[in-house]
Design a protein around this motif. Structure first.
Motif, PDB file in Angstrom:
ATOM      1  N   ASN A 467       0.758  -1.258  -0.065  1.00  0.00           N
ATOM      2  CA  ASN A 467       0.375   0.391  -0.058  1.00  0.00           C
ATOM      3  C   ASN A 467       0.396   1.715  -0.341  1.00  0.00           C
ATOM      4  N   ILE A 468       2.092   1.348  -0.362  1.00  0.00           N
ATOM      5  CA  ILE A 468       3.023   2.461  -0.872  1.00  0.00           C
ATOM      6  C   ILE A 468       3.000   2.467  -2.096  1.00  0.00           C
ATOM      7  N   CYS A 469       3.653   3.908  -2.955  1.00  0.00           N
ATOM      8  CA  CYS A 469       3.733   3.079  -4.378  1.00  0.00           C
ATOM      9  C   CYS A 469       5.276   4.866  -3.985  1.00  0.00           C
ATOM     10  N   PHE A 470       6.249   3.220  -5.104  1.00  0.00           N
ATOM     11  CA  PHE A 470       7.196   4.301  -4.463  1.00  0.00           C
ATOM     12  C   PHE A 470       8.104   5.012  -5.846  1.00  0.00           C
ATOM     13  N   GLY A 471       7.628   6.007  -6.244  1.00  0.00           N
ATOM     14  CA  GLY A 471       8.254   6.698  -7.513  1.00  0.00           C
ATOM     15  C   GLY A 471       9.403   7.649  -7.141  1.00  0.00           C
ATOM     16  N   ARG A 472      10.319   7.985  -8.088  1.00  0.00           N
ATOM     17  CA  ARG A 472      10.789   8.759  -8.683  1.00  0.00           C
ATOM     18  C   ARG A 472      10.661   9.723  -9.850  1.00  0.00           C
ATOM     19  N   GLN A 473      11.651  10.957  -9.908  1.00  0.00           N
ATOM     20  CA  GLN A 473      11.409  11.810 -10.759  1.00  0.00           C
ATOM     21  C   GLN A 473      12.927  10.988 -11.907  1.00  0.00           C
ATOM     22  N   MET A 474      12.787  11.248 -13.401  1.00  0.00           N
ATOM     23  CA  MET A 474      13.466  10.970 -14.227  1.00  0.00           C
ATOM     24  C   MET A 474      15.174  12.281 -14.022  1.00  0.00           C
ATOM     25  N   GLY A 475      15.838  10.981 -13.705  1.00  0.00           N
ATOM     26  CA  GLY A 475      17.210  12.103 -13.350  1.00  0.00           C
ATOM     27  C   GLY A 475      18.301  11.451 -12.834  1.00  0.00           C
ATOM     28  N   SER A 476      19.278  12.013 -12.570  1.00  0.00           N
ATOM     29  CA  SER A 476      20.196  11.307 -12.179  1.00  0.00           C
ATOM     30  C   SER A 476      20.509  11.861 -10.506  1.00  0.00           C
ATOM     31  N   TYR A 477      20.728  10.784 -10.556  1.00  0.00           N
ATOM     32  CA  TYR A 477      20.111  10.277  -8.328  1.00  0.00           C
ATOM     33  C   TYR A 477      18.837  10.598  -8.053  1.00  0.00           C
ATOM     34  N   PRO A 478      18.216   9.527  -8.817  1.00  0.00           N
ATOM     35  CA  PRO A 478      16.580  10.582  -8.448  1.00  0.00           C
ATOM     36  C   PRO A 478      16.574  10.316  -6.851  1.00  0.00           C
ATOM     37  N   LEU A 479      15.419  11.564  -5.720  1.00  0.00           N
ATOM     38  CA  LEU A 479      14.920  11.136  -4.766  1.00  0.00           C
ATOM     39  C   LEU A 479      13.748   9.851  -5.011  1.00  0.00           C
ATOM     40  N   LEU A 480      14.407   9.036  -3.523  1.00  0.00           N
ATOM     41  CA  LEU A 480      12.837   8.134  -3.338  1.00  0.00           C
ATOM     42  C   LEU A 480      12.062   8.352  -3.222  1.00  0.00           C
ATOM     43  N   VAL A 481      10.814   8.653  -3.433  1.00  0.00           N
ATOM     44  CA  VAL A 481       9.660   9.300  -3.058  1.00  0.00           C
ATOM     45  C   VAL A 481       8.488   8.115  -2.209  1.00  0.00           C
ATOM     46  N   GLY A 482       7.729   7.929  -1.065  1.00  0.00           N
ATOM     47  CA  GLY A 482       7.059   6.990  -1.040  1.00  0.00           C
ATOM     48  C   GLY A 482       5.233   7.461  -0.915  1.00  0.00           C
ATOM     49  N   ILE A 483       4.717   7.155  -1.704  1.00  0.00           N
ATOM     50  CA  ILE A 483       3.331   7.476  -1.219  1.00  0.00           C
ATOM     51  C   ILE A 483       2.131   6.396  -0.937  1.00  0.00           C
ATOM     52  N   PRO A 484       1.869   6.978   0.252  1.00  0.00           N
ATOM     53  CA  PRO A 484       1.231   6.011   0.661  1.00  0.00           C
ATOM     54  C   PRO A 484      -0.186   5.594   0.112  1.00  0.00           C
ATOM     55  N   ALA A 485      -0.263   5.013  -0.753  1.00  0.00           N
ATOM     56  CA  ALA A 485      -1.186   4.742  -1.658  1.00  0.00           C
ATOM     57  C   ALA A 485      -0.481   4.104  -2.424  1.00  0.00           C
ATOM     58  N   ASN A 486      -1.666   2.934  -3.286  1.00  0.00           N
ATOM     59  CA  ASN A 486      -0.984   2.417  -4.548  1.00  0.00           C
ATOM     60  C   ASN A 486      -1.669   3.250  -5.680  1.00  0.00           C
ATOM     61  N   MET A 487      -0.314   3.559  -6.987  1.00  0.00           N
ATOM     62  CA  MET A 487      -0.890   4.405  -7.640  1.00  0.00           C
ATOM     63  C   MET A 487      -1.277   4.025  -8.780  1.00  0.00           C
ATOM     64  N   THR A 496       3.960  17.101  -3.221  1.00  0.00           N
ATOM     65  CA  THR A 496       3.829  17.784  -2.139  1.00  0.00           C
ATOM     66  C   THR A 496       4.524  17.407  -1.052  1.00  0.00           C
ATOM     67  N   VAL A 497       5.518  17.092  -0.787  1.00  0.00           N
ATOM     68  CA  VAL A 497       6.325  16.436  -0.155  1.00  0.00           C
ATOM     69  C   VAL A 497       6.153  16.566   1.644  1.00  0.00           C
ATOM     70  N   THR A 498       5.943  15.671   1.724  1.00  0.00           N
ATOM     71  CA  THR A 498       5.595  15.570   3.675  1.00  0.00           C
ATOM     72  C   THR A 498       6.060  15.197   4.237  1.00  0.00           C
ATOM     73  N   GLY A 499       7.265  14.024   4.459  1.00  0.00           N
ATOM     74  CA  GLY A 499       7.979  13.897   5.333  1.00  0.00           C
ATOM     75  C   GLY A 499       9.370  13.136   4.921  1.00  0.00           C
ATOM     76  N   HIS A 500       9.964  13.063   5.615  1.00  0.00           N
ATOM     77  CA  HIS A 500      11.524  12.119   5.455  1.00  0.00           C
ATOM     78  C   HIS A 500      12.262  11.145   6.017  1.00  0.00           C
ATOM     79  N   GLY A 501      12.701  10.287   4.982  1.00  0.00           N
ATOM     80  CA  GLY A 501      13.471   9.023   5.733  1.00  0.00           C
ATOM     81  C   GLY A 501      14.774   9.787   6.383  1.00  0.00           C
ATOM     82  N   VAL A 505      11.778  10.577   1.061  1.00  0.00           N
ATOM     83  CA  VAL A 505      10.466  10.822   1.283  1.00  0.00           C
ATOM     84  C   VAL A 505       9.266  11.144   0.810  1.00  0.00           C
ATOM     85  N   THR A 506       8.512  11.157   1.614  1.00  0.00           N
ATOM     86  CA  THR A 506       7.448  10.562   2.082  1.00  0.00           C
ATOM     87  C   THR A 506       6.505  11.897   1.235  1.00  0.00           C
TER      88      THR A 506
END
Ligand code: SF4
Length: 566
Positions: A467-487, A496-501, A505-506
């Motif tokens: 139930n977390i979707c992981f995504g990234r921007q296309m790019g060099s060393y992209p930041l991993l983003v966790g979105i708290p739902a399936n997408m 919108t960045v809401t939290g930090h590991g 980021v979440t």
């Protein structure tokens, strides 16, 4: 024209100066495709399988492999990392690909230097049991080209001499092989790794590095690189990374006698400007690898180059710098390139030019720091010095996009080979220190680079898991983003960045449709707790912004993240 078909199997490559794990496509694949075309294989007879696609459809792959005239497998991880949705090929899979093939079988890429599953272990030469497999000892694209020269029947081939390809050859093969990107499973969302030169321009070489194997730097003419970008663009490429060189600042640098060649800002200007003209609607143009010693030796030239990069690139770019160690004893014992005070100055210069926030939501250009452990001369003090250096960077309000910490993988032929006993001796120390860096440096740094509320554009949703979707921007060393739902996978979304590991980021989709959003998205919004989220959710639907302002506490702080439809 060749009869029958050829197959390129991409087992993925990951080298300090060449990336080829999806969504990246390495130059190797494109050059081989070009060499095959030059030897008479029409485009439609050249198949391209990634190892992930072989895993998904083994029967289809086996059928293609059985009938192929030639199977070329590219692989090799000289700096293995952790990958979000792709797993590089393993030795058993290499065997099974070749066992399923009937034609000429060629293996090559960085795997020729040795194979190891992870950093911190010496690489050993791969033992391929199938005796029909030809292992290219130097450039696989040249090997494939040569093997096809005298072997039109492709039965019982003569083995050509192992050699490096020339700059002129890859000018041709790079262009002719550009079509292959259309056969990548991620197409059109593929990042094309672009090569400008190989071979380290320094006179001394770092003890662990394999780049000096290429000899003197062989700079590609600017026009060749631009022609290749243009061919890729015509084939639909929109994402580029100029990553295949040891130091982008050293492109066409002049040897004037010191350890570090003098940078040539005009060459970088011609390159970046030319790429923008050849690919006007590109979506990403990033870089990789900058030598901090070049920056401190030639600060004026490097400032000019960095300004050029920032003018023509896309934001979220990273200048990854091989610092390797902050311990002067280790630096001296391993012929590393820069002392810690010099690296600190280089970080400052990149910040000065690149830290402004750009359209992607990330700063334009930030430094990265690579640290390597297990080098000769390492002691407990080395870990303290490295930690103190990083803490000093954090406390000085300098931004660093990424700190990469690894243990050395010693390759045959390097000065480190056979001298990496400190890797296991210091393992416990290494793991503890790494954890401290992740907790005490990475996380607070990430909060500065992308504070809560930052809007990141075009995050590609890649994996749904628990139930977390992981995504990234296309790019060099992209930041991993966790979105708290399936997408929906394979789609881009702003977040919108809401939290930090520690290294991720979440975030929640931007703009958030407040009348439709699940509770778990609302409670993630900056400044909102679960209780307030429940209250807001209970008040939906809101007819418009005024209605929301009237009925929700601190609503003006939230509106910028939201979309409100009636
Ligand atoms: S400076 Fe060192 S790490 Fe960088 S390419 Fe040269 S030898 Fe390799």
């Amino acid at each position: 024209m060749m009869n029958g078909h050829a197959i390129i199997v991409d087992g993925y490559v990951d080298e300090p100066a060449c990336f080829g794990v999806p969504p990246y496509i390495s130059p190797y694949i494109r050059y081989i495709a070009g060499a095959l075309r030059e030897r008479g294989f029409p485009e439609e007879t050249i198949h391209y399988l990634t190892i992930d696609s072989v895993r998904v459809s083994p029967t289809n792959a086996a059928e293609l492999l059985k009938r192929a005239k030639i199977t070329v497998l590219v692989s090799g991880m000289t700096v293995p990392g952790k990958y979000l949705r792709s797993t590089p090929i393993n030795p058993a899979e290499i065997e099974s690909v070749f066992n399923a093939s009937n034609g000429i079988r060629v293996l090559g890429g960085p795997i020729r230097l040795g194979f190891s599953k992870e950093g911190g272990r010496s690489a050993s030469f791969l033992d391929v049991r199938n005796e029909n497999v030809l292992i290219s000892q130097l450039d696989i694209e040249a090997f494939v080209y040569d093997i096809l020269e005298k072997n039109e029947s492709l039965a019982d081939p003569d083995i050509p001499e192992h050699r490096y390809r020339s700059v002129n050859e890859i000018a041709c093969w790079g262009k002719k092989g550009a079509f292959i990107i259309r056969k990548h499973p991620d197409y059109p969302r593929v990042m094309c790794e672009i090569e400008t030169y190989r071979g380290c321009g320094r006179r001394k070489h770092c003890s662990f590095c394999t780049e000096p194997f290429y000899g003197h730097s062989d700079h590609r003419p600017v026009k060749n690189v631009i022609s290749e970008v243009s061919a890729l663009y015509e084939n639909g490429a929109r994402y580029f990374r100029i990553g295949r060189q040891p130091d982008i600042l050293g492109y066409h640098a002049k040897d004037i006698g010191g350890d570090i060649p003098q940078p040539e800002p005009d060459a970088l200007l011609a390159l970046y400007k030319g790429i923008r003209q050849a690919a006007p609607k590109l979506k990403v143009l990033h870089m990789d690898n900058a030598n901090p010693a070049t920056i401190v030796a030639y600060p004026d030239e490097c400032r000019e180059i960095l300004r050029t990069i920032v003018k023509y690139h896309t934001s979220g770019d990273v200048a990854a710098m091989g610092m390797e160690s902050a311990d002067p004893d280790v630096i001296r014992a391993n012929d590393l390139k820069a002392m810690p005070d010099e690296v600190f100055r280089a970080i400052g210069i990149i910040n000065e030019v690149g830290r402004t926030r750009g359209a992607s939501g990330l700063p334009e250009l930030l430094p990265g720091i690579n640290l390597v452990h297990g080098l000769r001369g390492e002691t407990k003090r080395t870990f303290e010095l490295n930690y103190d250096f990083l803490k000093n960077v954090l406390d000085s309000d300098l931004l660093v996009r990424r700190i990469n910490i690894r243990q050395v993988m010693a390759f045959p032929g390097t000065k480190m080979y056979g001298h990496d006993e400190l890797v296991s001796r210091n393992k416990k120390l290494f793991l503890k220190y790494k954890e401290m860096v992740r907790k005490n440096i990475d996380q607070p740094m990430l909060r500065k680079v992308v504070p809560p509320g930052t809007r990141l554009k075009d995050v590609l949703c890649e994996v749904n898991e628990a139930n977390i979707c992981f995504g990234r921007q296309m790019g060099s060393y992209p930041l991993l983003v966790g979105i708290p739902a399936n997408m929906p996978l394979g789609e881009f979304t702003d977040i919108t960045v809401t939290g930090h590991g520690q290294r991720s980021v979440t975030g929640v989709p931007f703009p958030l449709d407040i009348n439709q959003a699940p509770l778990r998205f609302i409670q993630e919004l900056p400044g909102i707790g679960k209780k307030q989220a429940v209250t807001i959710r209970s008040k939906t639907p809101f007819s418009d912004r005024e209605d929301f302002l009237k009925r929700v506490e601190s609503a003006d702080q939230l509106l910028k993240y939201l979309r409100i439809n009636s």
